[in-house]
Enzyme design. Structure first.
Site, mmCIF file in Angstrom:
data_model
loop_
_atom_site.group_PDB
_atom_site.id
_atom_site.type_symbol
_atom_site.label_atom_id
_atom_site.label_comp_id
_atom_site.label_asym_id
_atom_site.label_seq_id
_atom_site.Cartn_x
_atom_site.Cartn_y
_atom_site.Cartn_z
ATOM 1 C CG MET A 282 4.297 -5.670 -4.319
ATOM 2 S SD MET A 282 4.284 -5.675 -2.531
ATOM 3 C CE MET A 282 3.397 -7.196 -2.247
ATOM 4 C CE LYS B 111 8.707 -1.348 -10.102
ATOM 5 N NZ LYS B 111 8.334 -0.027 -9.781
ATOM 6 N N GLY C 136 7.194 -3.632 -0.887
ATOM 7 C CA GLY C 136 8.480 -3.497 -1.588
ATOM 8 C C GLY C 136 9.345 -2.446 -0.912
ATOM 9 C CG HIS C 137 8.194 1.715 -1.014
ATOM 10 N ND1 HIS C 137 6.890 1.736 -1.451
ATOM 11 C CD2 HIS C 137 8.898 2.448 -1.905
ATOM 12 C CE1 HIS C 137 6.813 2.455 -2.552
ATOM 13 N NE2 HIS C 137 8.012 2.897 -2.862
ATOM 14 C CG LEU D 97 5.895 4.334 1.920
ATOM 15 C CD1 LEU D 97 6.489 4.426 3.327
ATOM 16 C CD2 LEU D 97 6.999 4.417 0.872
ATOM 17 C CD GLN E 115 15.463 4.597 -9.211
ATOM 18 O OE1 GLN E 115 14.662 5.310 -9.791
ATOM 19 N NE2 GLN E 115 15.179 4.034 -8.049
ATOM 20 C CB VAL F 232 8.754 -7.094 -2.586
ATOM 21 C CG1 VAL F 232 7.558 -7.677 -1.850
ATOM 22 C CG2 VAL F 232 9.982 -7.071 -1.671
ATOM 23 C CD GLN G 99 11.944 10.367 -9.943
ATOM 24 O OE1 GLN G 99 12.723 10.830 -9.110
ATOM 25 N NE2 GLN G 99 11.624 9.074 -9.942
HETATM 26 P P1 AMP Z 1 9.751 4.765 -5.453
HETATM 27 O O1 AMP Z 1 8.908 5.219 -4.304
HETATM 28 O O2 AMP Z 1 8.986 4.127 -6.560
HETATM 29 O O3 AMP Z 1 10.718 5.827 -5.924
HETATM 30 O O4 AMP Z 1 10.658 3.601 -4.872
HETATM 31 C C1 AMP Z 1 11.519 3.805 -3.774
HETATM 32 C C2 AMP Z 1 12.467 2.637 -3.687
HETATM 33 O O5 AMP Z 1 11.724 1.445 -3.454
HETATM 34 C C3 AMP Z 1 13.269 2.423 -4.979
HETATM 35 O O6 AMP Z 1 14.601 2.081 -4.644
HETATM 36 C C4 AMP Z 1 12.541 1.286 -5.619
HETATM 37 O O7 AMP Z 1 13.355 0.503 -6.482
HETATM 38 C C5 AMP Z 1 12.114 0.473 -4.407
HETATM 39 N N1 AMP Z 1 10.999 -0.410 -4.753
HETATM 40 C C6 AMP Z 1 9.802 -0.050 -5.292
HETATM 41 N N2 AMP Z 1 9.048 -1.132 -5.525
HETATM 42 C C7 AMP Z 1 9.784 -2.209 -5.134
HETATM 43 C C8 AMP Z 1 9.561 -3.633 -5.136
HETATM 44 N N3 AMP Z 1 8.431 -4.161 -5.588
HETATM 45 N N4 AMP Z 1 10.536 -4.417 -4.649
HETATM 46 C C9 AMP Z 1 11.706 -3.906 -4.183
HETATM 47 N N5 AMP Z 1 11.969 -2.580 -4.164
HETATM 48 C C10 AMP Z 1 11.035 -1.748 -4.637
#
Ligand code: AMP
EC number: 6.3.2.1
Length: 254
Positions: A180, A145, A32-33, A29, A149, A172, A57
């Site tokens: 990020m 981001k 962004g998360h 994390l 998806q 973010v 995936q």
């Molecule tokens: P992930 O762990 O990559 O599957 O991401 C989990 C969630 O966090 C997804 O909805 C991503 O789009 C979101 N996410 C990841 N990076 C960012 C970011 N930099 N800004 C906003 N949301 C993000």
């Protein structure tokens, strides 16, 4: 904060409660998360997150093996952010069907990232549907981001009459503009210095062709740069690390 690796225990905990906010993640994390988590905590009576690195995936087994994992640090951040419960299921718990059942989408999932990562979005939609059925959230939060998806998850929610509101949250970025991403941890120092150019180039280039040429000059291996409706989408690799980004296309002032 409660952590559930057993889904039966989770179902007992969830039973009879009002619908929570939900943030699904693959862990490692970063802010962004956490922006999604903060929104979830602010808008809901209680908030649930999940951490699951979803094999379905990953079209590239090496990418799955190298995906960063730091569960203890993740749990500490979620607790500080005010999350009440975290789902931490293993593969067997989430895929009792041993991957026999899959959700598939036949148009948008084949374009942009889908054209370069066969099966990726079907894997995403399948796991998100499983998680939404387990959590039954009022609202679920996803980042722009991963814009494609987000669009596909919205489409799935509509197509299958899901009861969950799908909420999109802004990207973010690091101060240098790099979006990020958990995968940024895998960039070496030189790649990390180059990486913000992806955002700069797609923001400033006149058209996709110009952006592809500029990125190639900088040492990126470009998967695609495409303008779709009012947004520019890009994916490019630095070594083994694949970066994605998207920006709104701004109309020139009249
Ligand atoms: P992930 O762990 O990559 O599957 O991401 C989990 C969630 O966090 C997804 O909805 C991503 O789009 C979101 N996410 C990841 N990076 C960012 C970011 N930099 N800004 C906003 N949301 C993000």
């Amino acid at each position: 904060m409660k952590v559930f690796d057993e889904l039966d225990a989770w179902r007992d905990y969830r039973a009879g409660r009002e619908a929570p906010g939900f943030i699904p993640t693959m862990g490692a994390l970063h802010p962004g998360h956490l922006s999604l988590v903060q929104r979830g905590v602010a808008e809901n009576p209680w908030t649930v997150a999940s951490i699951f690195v979803n094999p379905a995936q990953f079209n590239d087994p090496a990418d799955l093996r190298a995906y960063p994992r730091q569960v203890d640090a993740d749990l500490a951040q979620l607790e500080t952010a005010g999350v009440e419960a975290v789902l931490l299921p293993n593969e067997k718990a989430l895929y009792p069907d041993e991957y026999r059942y899959r959700l598939s989408e036949s148009e948008l999932s084949r374009r942009l990232c889908g054209a370069h990562r066969p099966g990726h979005f079907d894997g995403v939609l399948t796991v998100v549907l499983k998680l939404l059925n387990l959590v039954r959230p009022a609202s679920a939060y996803f980042g722009e981001k991963d814009y494609q998806q987000l669009q596909l998850i919205r489409g799935m929610a509509e197509a299958f009459f899901l009861q969950t509101r799908i909420v999109g949250c802004p990207i973010v970025r690091e101060v240098d503009g790099l979006a990020m991403s958990s995968r940024n941890l895998r960039l070496d120092p030189e790649q990390r210095r180059t990486a913000p150019q992806l955002h700069r180039v797609i923001t400033t280039a006149g058209g996709p062709g110009e952006a592809v040429a500029a990125l190639a000059d900088l040492g990126f291996e470009v998967d695609y740069v495409e303008d779709v409706d009012d947004r520019r989408f890009a994916a490019a690799r630095l070594g083994e690390v694949r970066l994605i980004d998207n920006v709104p296309l701004v109309e020139p002032a009249p």
